[in-house]
Design an enzyme around this catalytic site. Structure first.
Site: not given
Length: 229
Positions: A30, A87-88, A99, A101, A108, A126
């Site tokens: 991401g 990331g998230a 998660k 996206g 992951e 977020k």
């Protein structure tokens, strides 16, 4: 006003400070995680880091890591991952995550589960009072009976759409599976929902990451906050 990309870079830099020589590092997927991968590569090139090996969570991450000169390995070749930085899409007050996206949720989650420490890097947009409030829940499914799976999800509440690419063709994960994006609304019990989804045949993986994040780096206009669980 601080740009979103600047905030992402700030959170990434704070997490990369945890990286020590000799570590096996899980490299997330991401736009935010890419900042961390680039920074690790730059520090290896400058000599500030050494003896680092990365486990990429997606083919796109592997490509970027090779471009940055980061040596790579796989989960099959290591006993454990020392630290994963990822990331998230959404984070609740208990540090449970949505998660997927970017479509890499299966790999992951596998890398996160193999990690001693999981550092999640986000900008403050977020953060959410409850998962599902601001982001849909990605569900990775097999082709066979995917419409039946979509109907089952909709029977639980909300709406479901098949993820498609910009050319209108179905999006495919690195494993060749489909993704259903489920607008399920606020999730009151992420662990219970995760268990229900895991028990449903046809669902390969879901985007709920519960009890996996150990560190959360949140970047905002006033700086970076480091939360731990």
């Amino acid at each position: 006003m601080t740009s979103v990309e600047t905030l992402k870079a700030m959170a990434a830099a704070a997490a990369v400070a945890l990286v020590q020589p000799g570590m096996v590092i899980g490299l997330g997927f991401g736009s935010t995680a890419a900042h961390a991968t680039r920074l690790i590569g730059e520090r290896l090139a400058s000599g500030a880091l050494r003896d680092i090996v990365g486990v990429p969570c997606a083919e796109g991450t592997a490509t970027l890591a090779r471009e940055m000169g980061i040596p790579l390995t796989t989960l099959d070749e290591v006993n454990a991952v020392d630290l994963t930085i990822d990331g998230a899409d959404e984070v609740d007050p208990q540090m449970a995550l949505i998660k997927g996206g970017g479509g890499a949720l299966l790999r992951e989650k596998m890398v996160a589960q193999a990690s001693r420490r999981v550092a999640i890097i986000v900008d403050e947009s977020k953060l959410s009072p409850a998962l599902g409030t601001r982001f849909y829940l990605p569900i990775e499914v097999v082709d066979f009976g995917y419409r039946a799976t979509a109907r089952w999800l909709e029977a639980q509440g909300g709406s479901v759409r098949l993820r498609v690419r910009t050319d209108g063709q179905p999006f495919r994960t690195d494993q060749g599976n489909l993704i259903l994006d489920w607008a399920c609304g606020p999730i009151t019990d992420p662990a219970a929902l995760a268990a229900r989804l895991a028990a449903r045949a046809g669902i390969v993986e879901h985007g709920l990451f519960v009890g996996l994040a150990t560190d959360l780096f949140v970047a905002g206009a006033s700086g970076v906050r480091h939360l731990t669980r």
